[in-house]
Design a protein around this motif. Structure first.
Motif, short mmCIF file in Angstrom:
data_model
loop_
_atom_site.label_atom_id
_atom_site.label_comp_id
_atom_site.label_asym_id
_atom_site.label_seq_id
_atom_site.Cartn_x
_atom_site.Cartn_y
_atom_site.Cartn_z
N SER A 113 -45.37 -6.78 -2.15
CA SER A 113 -46.33 -7.68 -1.50
C SER A 113 -45.64 -8.96 -1.07
O SER A 113 -45.84 -9.46 0.04
N TRP A 116 -43.47 -8.67 2.12
CA TRP A 116 -44.24 -8.81 3.36
C TRP A 116 -44.70 -10.24 3.57
O TRP A 116 -44.62 -10.77 4.68
N LEU A 117 -45.19 -10.86 2.51
CA LEU A 117 -45.74 -12.21 2.62
C LEU A 117 -44.69 -13.20 3.07
O LEU A 117 -44.88 -13.94 4.06
N SER A 120 -43.27 -12.92 6.63
CA SER A 120 -44.18 -13.47 7.64
C SER A 120 -44.18 -15.00 7.60
O SER A 120 -44.13 -15.65 8.65
N PRO A 237 -51.38 -8.32 1.32
CA PRO A 237 -50.25 -7.47 1.74
C PRO A 237 -49.79 -6.54 0.63
O PRO A 237 -48.60 -6.45 0.31
N ASN A 241 -52.15 -1.43 1.27
CA ASN A 241 -52.59 -1.91 2.59
C ASN A 241 -51.50 -1.82 3.65
O ASN A 241 -51.77 -1.50 4.80
N THR A 242 -50.25 -2.10 3.25
CA THR A 242 -49.17 -2.05 4.23
C THR A 242 -48.77 -0.61 4.54
O THR A 242 -48.42 -0.29 5.69
N VAL A 247 -52.83 -3.52 6.94
CA VAL A 247 -52.18 -4.79 7.25
C VAL A 247 -50.85 -4.47 7.91
O VAL A 247 -50.07 -3.66 7.42
N LEU A 252 -50.27 -10.28 9.95
CA LEU A 252 -49.92 -11.41 9.08
C LEU A 252 -49.37 -12.57 9.90
O LEU A 252 -49.75 -13.73 9.69
#
Length: 264
Positions: A113, A116-117, A120, A237, A241-242, A247, A252
């Motif tokens: 997570s 991804w976070l 972005s 994320p 979900n990804t 997402v 994002l």
């Protein structure tokens, strides 16, 4: 020992051996309310022992460890908020991951997570690096701060109602301490959307009478001290979900670009 003792040199550890420890919800309320600075608050958050089930779980995980991290020392303590002390953008998640924040000592750090976070946040200019892998890795948030509504990794990622209530004063007090600079609050997931609403009210924000439904890109105008603040909804994320495409990186980036635009 199944957790890192405070004040023993872990990068970014906000606590010392003398930091007061909350042993029950009454202690949490008292210690949160009397924290005059973010440094004092995060130190107290990071040594909390108010929820027996969460304490046992986080320390068991830190002792047993995942095979991929068998040679690492796990943090094994509550994970405090981190980032800019005067943030314009505040991101709120649910809780640390057992082998992410509970291992690294930093929320959304060391798990998918977080991959991804932070990628972005980096692309839109809110983070100094594309990755956040461990405490002391040089990552820095730019005008942003990240925190969780529950500070300990819960079994199955599901804190109980009582555990959420016990942790609420930590969230509310942190929201209050950063409120003068905050212009955007991003709720990462439906639970964070629900949890942050009463915490914002408790911290002194003026909110609409009813909470609008959560959705990715949902925007709600709130207010603090006469200044406008926007609450944004963002799908979490998570790996689920990804992987499913609920997402995407583009989603994002668009949302965090919007957050940065509103925060100016």
């Amino acid at each position: 020992m199944s957790f890192v003792p405070p004040g023993t040199g872990w990068p970014g550890d906000p606590a010392t051996a003398d930091t007061p420890v909350a042993h029950d919800p009454v202690d949490v309320r008292r210690l949160a309310a009397t924290s005059g600075t973010l440094a004092e608050l995060t130190a107290r958050q990071s040594v909390c022992r108010a929820c027996p089930r969460l304490v046992e779980w986080r320390e068991d995980v830190a002792e047993v460890r995942r095979r991929a991290f068998m040679d690492e020392t796990y943090w094994g303590r509550p994970v405090p908020g981190w980032g800019d002390e005067r943030p314009r953008v505040l991101l709120v998640g649910l809780a640390p991951a057992a082998h992410g924040g509970n291992r690294t000592g930093r929320i959304f750090t060391g798990d998918r997570s977080g991959d991804w976070l932070f990628a972005s946040l980096y692309r839109v200019g809110l983070a100094a690096q594309e990755t956040s892998t461990h405490a002391g890795d040089g990552q820095r948030l730019i005008g942003a701060r990240v925190l969780a509504s529950v500070r300990c990794a819960p079994p199955a990622n599901k804190p109980t109602t009582e555990e959420r209530a016990a942790c609420f004063p930590w969230l509310s007090r942190e929201l209050a301490l950063v409120a003068p600079s905050v212009r955007v609050v991003v709720a990462l997931g439906g639970y964070a959307w629900q949890a942050v609403w009463p915490a914002l009210r408790d911290a002194g924000y003026v909110l609409p009478r009813s909470r609008p439904p959560f959705g990715h890109g949902a925007e709600v105008g709130v207010e603090y001290g006469g200044a406008p603040v926007t609450l944004l909804g963002c799908y979490h994320p998570s790996q689920q979900n990804t992987f499913t495409g609920k997402v995407t990186a583009e989603m994002l980036d668009e949302l965090f670009s919007r957050a940065r635009e509103l925060a100016v």
